[in-house]
Motif scaffolding. Structure first.
Motif, mmCIF file in Angstrom:
data_model
loop_
_atom_site.group_PDB
_atom_site.id
_atom_site.type_symbol
_atom_site.label_atom_id
_atom_site.label_comp_id
_atom_site.label_asym_id
_atom_site.label_seq_id
_atom_site.Cartn_x
_atom_site.Cartn_y
_atom_site.Cartn_z
ATOM 1 N N GLN A 1 0.710 -1.162 0.478
ATOM 2 C CA GLN A 1 0.434 0.090 0.037
ATOM 3 C C GLN A 1 1.200 1.107 -0.205
ATOM 4 N N LEU A 2 0.992 1.951 -0.577
ATOM 5 C CA LEU A 2 1.458 3.302 -1.340
ATOM 6 C C LEU A 2 0.617 4.523 -0.067
ATOM 7 N N SER A 3 1.455 5.292 1.001
ATOM 8 C CA SER A 3 1.351 6.095 1.791
ATOM 9 C C SER A 3 2.510 7.230 1.998
ATOM 10 N N LEU B 1 3.149 -1.307 -11.435
ATOM 11 C CA LEU B 1 2.590 -0.395 -12.181
ATOM 12 C C LEU B 1 1.166 -0.269 -12.251
ATOM 13 N N LYS B 2 0.595 -1.390 -12.057
ATOM 14 C CA LYS B 2 -0.781 -1.241 -12.787
ATOM 15 C C LYS B 2 -1.566 -1.568 -10.911
ATOM 16 N N SER B 3 -0.667 -2.866 -9.924
ATOM 17 C CA SER B 3 -1.108 -2.422 -8.864
ATOM 18 C C SER B 3 -0.789 -1.100 -7.970
ATOM 19 N N THR B 4 0.115 -0.805 -8.286
ATOM 20 C CA THR B 4 0.382 0.800 -7.592
ATOM 21 C C THR B 4 -0.254 2.087 -8.129
ATOM 22 N N LEU B 5 0.230 2.221 -8.821
ATOM 23 C CA LEU B 5 -0.525 2.899 -9.981
ATOM 24 C C LEU B 5 -1.985 3.252 -10.701
ATOM 25 N N LYS B 6 -2.447 2.326 -10.272
ATOM 26 C CA LYS B 6 -3.520 1.541 -11.089
ATOM 27 C C LYS B 6 -3.042 1.869 -12.906
ATOM 28 N N VAL B 7 -1.792 1.365 -13.339
ATOM 29 C CA VAL B 7 -2.044 2.589 -15.111
ATOM 30 C C VAL B 7 -2.951 1.061 -15.483
ATOM 31 N N ALA B 8 -3.278 1.978 -16.181
ATOM 32 C CA ALA B 8 -4.437 1.032 -17.368
ATOM 33 C C ALA B 8 -3.873 1.078 -18.704
#
Ligand SMILES: Cc1cc2nc3c(=O)[nH]c(=O)nc-3n(C[C@H](O)[C@H](O)[C@H](O)COP(=O)(O)OP(=O)(O)OC[C@H]3O[C@@H](n4cnc5c(N)ncnc54)[C@H](O)[C@@H]3O)c2cc1C
Length: 471
Positions: free
Chosen positions: A102-104, A387-394
């Motif tokens: 999770q990013l904090s 990147l998909k998981s962390t920044l929701k790169v689509a």
């Protein structure tokens, strides 16, 4: 002073070698010395780790991309080269850390993850309340004895407790210094922190006092880069080297000596006879060059790390996560392969045309570097997944640049200084007019490399022309 021409060779055309050659030239001009400079670079290009890719209007740095704005050394060099008008600074941005995937946000005011402002740290969701209280113990603990070098990780854990180290400090330090913090040397990795600790009981107080003048904005300091990429610095140095003969695609294979000359044997069957040398290659190569002599073996105990950078260009609005940061680091509690990542379009908007989004990710950790051996497409796939998981790169990148830096980053472990001193002593005894300079000895930032190049140039000139005066 003397009429007899002297010749100095610089081996390696990275930032260290180029700077060394530049300052040899400056000193020779200043002191009116009859000096010939030869720079020998194994690759077809100069710059070493500094590599800028220009594609359409994108500027992508494969390696380093910036330096601290407060590092006057690079600014001064840029001025001497007449490119100071190309310097661009950014305003400090927010950084995040991935903890348990999770990013904090890293609390405002943190320096290398070490909290220096109470309120943002107290409000942070990166650390539990018990972890925060344990960190605050630093303010009350007696001063640590740092007269002897010691493990950076152990020192930090003693001062701040496990959680703050694992969640905030380790992700930043292990990325920046490319090593396991428990093996890193406190004195060599963070000399400024060591100095602060010598003067102050609490590390937090020490950092607050020592850095109060330097600190700017949110998460520390602002950075500088060059408008057209850091390779402009390399180009400017090459152009400025009017006195130097530059050989590219020529590798020095060994260094030996005859009666009063040093002999460089090259891979093209030729030899060059010189009076002085600056060895600005990696430390492993430096040891190899003196193999016949059997010196510099202590340098082989300096470990090295391999990693890769992956820059991906995405169309506008590919990052779906509401994210206000410049990038993030990754703690060991997360399952990602990325160790750090920065959003170039936000950090350096001038490098990205239009509304594109460019993300530069780092992969390869100390002790787990196997990813660097994978193919470009395999690395790209792994990074994209993270990147998909962390920044929701689509979506997929429209272009990717993968760059490998194998065994490129020296790790400053405990005992580093002794290893370097031992090697320099041996070298001085056998070859008083040769100097070592580069990222394995006295710091690996661009500033450190430039300073070492400059010092080596001055020392070699002094050793050659001083020797002559005594004859
Ligand atoms: C991916 C990455 C990102 C980084 N980011 C930053 C950053 O943002 N800011 C910062 O301050 N620092 C950063 N660094 C650190 C910094 O860039 C390096 O420490 C520095 O560029 C090293 O310069 P150098 O000249 O000592 O070595 P190198 O750049 O490695 O140059 C050594 C040169 O020697 C040549 N050579 C080797 N053997 C021989 C031989 N036998 N004969 C002739 N030539 C030889 C090589 O081909 C090479 O060109 C980064 C490093 C990397 C790898």
């Amino acid at each position: 002073m003397t009429e007899q021409k002297r010749r100095v060779a610089v081996i390696g055309g990275g930032i260290t070698g180029l700077t060394a050659a530049f300052f040899l030239q400056q000193e020779a001009r200043k002191q009116k010395l009859p000096l010939e400079i030869v720079l020998i670079e194994a690759s077809h290009r100069l710059g070493g780790s500094i590599q800028t890719v220009k594609k359409d209007d994108f500027i992508i740095e494969r390696g380093p991309d910036s330096f601290f704005a407060k590092d006057q050394v690079v600014v001064d060099l840029s001025k001497q080269l007449g490119i100071e008008d190309q310097l661009i600074s950014n305003s400090p941005g927010k950084s995040y850390v991935a903890i348990n995937n999770q990013l904090s946000p890293i609390p405002k005011g943190s320096i290398l993850g070490i909290p220096t402002e109470i309120l943002p740290f107290a409000k942070s969701d990166a650390i539990s309340w018990s972890g925060k209280l344990r960190t605050a113990c630093d303010l009350l603990l007696p001063p640590s004895d740092i007269s002897q070098d010691q493990s950076l990780g152990k020192f930090l854990r003693k001062r701040f407790g496990e959680e703050t180290v694992e969640n905030l400090i380790e992700p930043i330090l292990s990325g920046a210094y490319s090593g396991d913090i428990d093996l890193l040397s406190l004195h060599e990795t963070l000399p400024n922190l060591s100095n602060a600790c010598r003067k102050h009981r609490s590390v937090i107080k020490g950092i607050q006092k020592e850095t109060s003048k330097l600190k700017e904005g949110a998460n520390g300091y602002s950075y500088l880069t060059l408008k057209d990429g850091l390779e402009s610095l390399i180009d400017a140095l090459e152009q400025a080297l009017e006195m130097a003969i530059i050989y590219k695609s020529v590798r020095v294979q060994s260094i030996t000596k005859s009666k009063d000359k040093i002999i460089l044997s090259l891979n093209n069957q030729h030899s060059i006879f010189v009076d002085g040398v600056i060895v600005a290659t990696s430390h492993q190569m430096a040891t190899k060059l003196f193999e016949r002599e059997g010196i510099l073996k202590s340098l082989l105990d300096i470990p090295v790390n391999s990693f890769a950078t992956v820059s991906m260009i995405f169309p506008h609005n590919t990052i779906k996560k509401a994210f206000d940061g410049y990038g993030f680091f990754v703690s060991r509690s997360s399952e990602y392969s990325i160790t750090a990542c920065s959003l170039t379009h936000r950090k350096w908007p001038h490098k990205v045309p239009g509304d594109y989004e460019v993300i530069k990710s780092y992969v390869g950790r100390a002790g787990d570097e196997s990813i660097v051996e994978l193919s470009d497409s395999e690395i790209e796939k792994i990074v994209l997944q993270d990147l998909k998981s962390t920044l929701k790169v689509a979506g997929k990148p429209i272009h990717t640049v993968v760059s490998r830096f194998k065994k490129a980053m020296p790790i400053y472990t405990i005992g580093h200084q002794k290893r370097v001193e031992q090697a320099k002593k041996e070298l001085h005894e056998s070859y008083p007019t040769i100097r070592l300079a580069g990222n394995a000895y006295e710091g690996f930032s661009l500033t450190d490399c430039i300073l070492q190049g400059e010092n080596a140039a001055k020392e070699v000139i002094a050793s050659i022309f001083q020797k002559e005066l005594c004859l």
